[in-house]
Design a protein around this motif. Structure first.
Motif, PDB file in Angstrom:
ATOM      1  N   LYS A 251       0.858  -1.179   0.000  1.00 36.82           N
ATOM      2  CA  LYS A 251       0.000   0.000   0.000  1.00 36.82           C
ATOM      3  C   LYS A 251       0.891   1.225   0.000  1.00 36.82           C
ATOM      4  O   LYS A 251       1.830   1.321   0.799  1.00 36.82           O
ATOM      5  CB  LYS A 251      -0.932   0.034   1.218  1.00 36.82           C
ATOM      6  N   ILE A 252       0.626   2.149  -0.909  1.00 36.54           N
ATOM      7  CA  ILE A 252       1.399   3.391  -0.984  1.00 36.54           C
ATOM      8  C   ILE A 252       0.431   4.561  -0.877  1.00 36.54           C
ATOM      9  O   ILE A 252      -0.518   4.661  -1.654  1.00 36.54           O
ATOM     10  CB  ILE A 252       2.153   3.523  -2.326  1.00 36.54           C
ATOM     11  N   LEU A 253       0.642   5.436   0.086  1.00 35.46           N
ATOM     12  CA  LEU A 253      -0.099   6.693   0.132  1.00 35.46           C
ATOM     13  C   LEU A 253       0.514   7.576  -0.943  1.00 35.46           C
ATOM     14  O   LEU A 253       1.502   8.269  -0.729  1.00 35.46           O
ATOM     15  CB  LEU A 253      -0.003   7.345   1.508  1.00 35.46           C
ATOM     16  N   ALA A 254      -0.085   7.521  -2.141  1.00 36.57           N
ATOM     17  CA  ALA A 254       0.600   7.970  -3.351  1.00 36.57           C
ATOM     18  C   ALA A 254       0.357   9.427  -3.715  1.00 36.57           C
ATOM     19  O   ALA A 254       1.238  10.083  -4.284  1.00 36.57           O
ATOM     20  CB  ALA A 254       0.172   7.077  -4.523  1.00 36.57           C
ATOM     21  N   HIS A 255      -0.836   9.931  -3.432  1.00 36.00           N
ATOM     22  CA  HIS A 255      -1.207  11.277  -3.862  1.00 36.00           C
ATOM     23  C   HIS A 255      -1.906  12.002  -2.715  1.00 36.00           C
ATOM     24  O   HIS A 255      -2.096  11.448  -1.630  1.00 36.00           O
ATOM     25  CB  HIS A 255      -2.122  11.208  -5.091  1.00 36.00           C
ATOM     26  N   THR A 256      -2.286  13.247  -2.990  1.00 35.40           N
ATOM     27  CA  THR A 256      -3.005  14.038  -1.994  1.00 35.40           C
ATOM     28  C   THR A 256      -4.494  14.126  -2.311  1.00 35.40           C
ATOM     29  O   THR A 256      -5.220  14.895  -1.688  1.00 35.40           O
ATOM     30  CB  THR A 256      -2.419  15.451  -1.903  1.00 35.40           C
ATOM     31  N   ASP A 277      -6.536  13.236  -8.795  1.00 30.55           N
ATOM     32  CA  ASP A 277      -7.220  14.519  -8.783  1.00 30.55           C
ATOM     33  C   ASP A 277      -6.337  15.634  -8.234  1.00 30.55           C
ATOM     34  O   ASP A 277      -6.763  16.797  -8.213  1.00 30.55           O
ATOM     35  CB  ASP A 277      -8.507  14.425  -7.957  1.00 30.55           C
ATOM     36  N   ASP A 278      -5.123  15.301  -7.793  1.00 31.15           N
ATOM     37  CA  ASP A 278      -4.175  16.364  -7.412  1.00 31.15           C
ATOM     38  C   ASP A 278      -3.438  16.917  -8.635  1.00 31.15           C
ATOM     39  O   ASP A 278      -2.488  17.708  -8.489  1.00 31.15           O
ATOM     40  CB  ASP A 278      -3.194  15.885  -6.342  1.00 31.15           C
ATOM     41  N   ASN A 279      -3.859  16.502  -9.836  1.00 32.43           N
ATOM     42  CA  ASN A 279      -3.357  16.992 -11.130  1.00 32.43           C
ATOM     43  C   ASN A 279      -2.003  16.405 -11.527  1.00 32.43           C
ATOM     44  O   ASN A 279      -1.455  16.796 -12.569  1.00 32.43           O
ATOM     45  CB  ASN A 279      -3.222  18.527 -11.163  1.00 32.43           C
ATOM     46  N   LEU A 280      -1.457  15.485 -10.741  1.00 32.32           N
ATOM     47  CA  LEU A 280      -0.114  14.970 -10.988  1.00 32.32           C
ATOM     48  C   LEU A 280      -0.130  13.531 -11.501  1.00 32.32           C
ATOM     49  O   LEU A 280      -0.983  12.728 -11.117  1.00 32.32           O
ATOM     50  CB  LEU A 280       0.719  15.020  -9.708  1.00 32.32           C
ATOM     51  N   ALA A 339       7.102  17.320  -7.119  1.00 27.12           N
ATOM     52  CA  ALA A 339       6.333  18.461  -7.622  1.00 27.12           C
ATOM     53  C   ALA A 339       5.071  18.572  -6.797  1.00 27.12           C
ATOM     54  O   ALA A 339       4.648  17.620  -6.136  1.00 27.12           O
ATOM     55  CB  ALA A 339       5.993  18.285  -9.103  1.00 27.12           C
ATOM     56  N   THR A 340       4.478  19.733  -6.820  1.00 28.84           N
ATOM     57  CA  THR A 340       3.216  19.939  -6.136  1.00 28.84           C
ATOM     58  C   THR A 340       2.186  20.423  -7.137  1.00 28.84           C
ATOM     59  O   THR A 340       2.522  20.974  -8.188  1.00 28.84           O
ATOM     60  CB  THR A 340       3.353  20.976  -5.005  1.00 28.84           C
ATOM     61  N   SER A 341       0.942  20.182  -6.801  1.00 33.68           N
ATOM     62  CA  SER A 341      -0.141  20.603  -7.685  1.00 33.68           C
ATOM     63  C   SER A 341      -0.145  22.117  -7.817  1.00 33.68           C
ATOM     64  O   SER A 341       0.007  22.842  -6.832  1.00 33.68           O
ATOM     65  CB  SER A 341      -1.480  20.114  -7.129  1.00 33.68           C
ATOM     66  N   TYR A 342      -0.288  22.595  -9.051  1.00 38.79           N
ATOM     67  CA  TYR A 342      -0.257  24.035  -9.307  1.00 38.79           C
ATOM     68  C   TYR A 342      -1.668  24.548  -9.546  1.00 38.79           C
ATOM     69  O   TYR A 342      -2.364  24.075 -10.433  1.00 38.79           O
ATOM     70  CB  TYR A 342       0.605  24.334 -10.534  1.00 38.79           C
ATOM     71  N   SER A 343      -2.087  25.500  -8.752  1.00 41.15           N
ATOM     72  CA  SER A 343      -3.436  26.054  -8.888  1.00 41.15           C
ATOM     73  C   SER A 343      -3.407  27.577  -8.983  1.00 41.15           C
ATOM     74  O   SER A 343      -4.427  28.233  -8.817  1.00 41.15           O
ATOM     75  CB  SER A 343      -4.308  25.628  -7.698  1.00 41.15           C
TER      76      SER A 343
END
Length: 474
Positions: A251-256, A277-280, A339-343
């Protein structure tokens, strides 16, 4: 059916010199075409779908982009390849001219929304999953007869995904639950009513023991060897299930945010691609986890959530469909360590589940877009619409195709970005579609309940079009 012919017979049928595909110059273009993809994958695609270079020496006038079947047959008779037959690229050059755009003809019609539709790896079976708990497996080579009619167990909301095992003996189906069910599709039973006529064993992807339905699964896929399942879920995680040991192995906590799509990058099973849905988009290498949950790399460029990922199969390239109304092509060698989601560009309120995409957002660009190409023209709204590379065998993966909220199926040229076809029949969202791995046939499924096939006819069979043929609803 006429589709049980050998691949060699299909080559012959398509090379009679009388059949033509729609002229590329007369087709619509995407809202913003690529100038021309200037990247290694463009050369790879050309090599996979262009005629042998020796053909130009033997048959004058073959330097142009498209070589006629007649000239290719002349070249083959002159043994230009010194092998006495067409090369794989020759075959793709001819078959890719015959796009499956004629029709459609009705395969099935249900009273509930179709969410999933996919050919098996060899094209002999076709799987369609519906919101009303039905999953149907059709025998393509036996007149599209229903080989298995599965009534899903403990379905929550809808069938979100299905996957056939490589040996085509088992099918798994997922819904908004941590339990994935597995069915023996090789059994003699046609009607598969969960735990009444057949067992639908439950594979628990939850790490808790209380049986709580704390999350749902959006995406599930068999590994190439059939020993594992990979899944993406609404609890922002990726799961890997070991079928031989019958237990969750990773199990990987993969995204936000929700992991809407996950797949194996190639046959090795070491690399995974995920989209959220974090755009990545993220790349995961199971051989070298430095820290728990740390990806091998991250790819940013979408301005909204990612609905689906399809791998090129070489462990290097993949495409993603995004709620920003674009498909993007990626090369993992361009990925960043993080990288982080860009909004920063989003100054509007929007919910894709019920709102149209804002006009002011259509021309926005990510300031650090790492993708190598972007394809526009289709619509990604209301549901997790899927996109794919066209088949290796018949097209050399020359095209990209996708469903759309506007009820159409779109086909784009990978290298030029040109929209080469738009298939129109459905009355509602086309969530999924599938191109036969060997024949010029594409099947689309829609929220209107219709499952229809599009073809480039080569056997002279007269079929009743979908607009005139109706099936009694279930």
């Amino acid at each position: 059916m006429g589709y049980a012919m050998s691949r060699l017979e299909m080559d012959s049928e398509l090379c009679d010199g009388d059949k033509t595909m729609p002229e590329a110059g007369s087709s619509k273009r995407a809202s913003k075409s690529l100038d021309k993809l200037d990247h290694e994958i463009a050369q790879v695609t050309k090599l996979n779908s262009s005629p042998h270079k020796q053909l130009a020496k033997l048959v004058p006038g073959t330097q142009k982009l498209s070589v006629s079947p007649v000239k290719m047959l002349v070249g083959r008779e002159a043994n230009y390849s010194a092998r006495g037959r067409f090369s794989a690229a020759d075959r793709c050059h001819m078959l890719s001219r015959y796009l499956p755009v004629k029709g459609p003809w009705l395969v099935d019609q249900m009273s509930t929304r179709a969410y999933v539709s996919q050919f098996s790896a060899d094209g002999s079976l076709f799987v369609a999953g519906f919101q009303g708990s039905y999953i149907r497996i059709y025998n393509v080579e036996d007149g599209w007869k229903v080989q298995k009619n599965i009534l899903a167990k403990s379905l929550r909301w809808t069938v979100t995904d299905t996957s056939l095992s490589p040996d085509q003996r088992h099918l798994v189906y997922a819904s908004m639950s941590p339990i994935v069910h597995i069915v023996d599709v090789g059994s003699a039973e046609t009607e598969s009513l969960a735990n009444v006529t057949e067992l639908h064993d439950g594979l628990d992807f939850s790490s808790s023991s209380d049986g709580s339905y704390s999350f749902g699964i959006f995406s599930v896929k068999f590994s190439t060897d059939g020993r594992e399942l990979v899944a993406g879920s609404s609890d922002d995680s990726i799961y890997v299930y070991d079928l031989e040991q019958n237990k969750l192995s990773l199990k990987i906590l993969a995204h936000t945010s929700d992991v809407n799509t996950v797949c194996f990058a190639d046959e090795s099973g070491h690399l995974l691609f995920s989209g959220s849905d974090d755009n990545l988009c993220k790349v995961w290498d199971r051989r070298c986890f430095i820290a728990k949950g740390k990806p091998a790399g991250v790819l940013s460029g979408h301005l909204e959530g990612i609905t689906f990922i399809d791998s090129h199969g070489d462990g290097r390239y993949f495409i993603s469909n995004g709620k920003d109304q674009t498909i993007k092509l990626w090369d993992i060698r361009k990925m960043a360590p993080n990288a982080t989601s860009y909004s920063g560009l989003r100054n509007y309120e929007w919910d894709y589940r019920w709102m149209d995409y804002p006009y002011e957002a259509r021309d926005l660009k990510h300031p650090s877009d790492q993708s190598i190409a972007t394809y526009k023209g289709h619509s990604v709204l209301r549901t997790l619409i899927r996109c794919y590379f066209s088949p290796v065998y018949s097209t050399g993966q020359k095209y990209i195709y996708t469903g759309s909220h506007d009820s159409c199926v779109y086909i784009y040229d990978l290298v030029t970005g040109e929209q080469v076809a738009s298939l129109q029949h459905h009355k509602s969202t086309v969530r999924d579609c599938s191109w036969h791995p060997y024949y010029p046939m594409l099947v689309s499924s829609s929220w209107d309940g219709d499952v229809v096939k599009w073809e480039f006819p080569c056997n002279g069979e007269a079929q009743v079009p979908a607009t005139k043929k109706r099936i009694r609803r279930q």
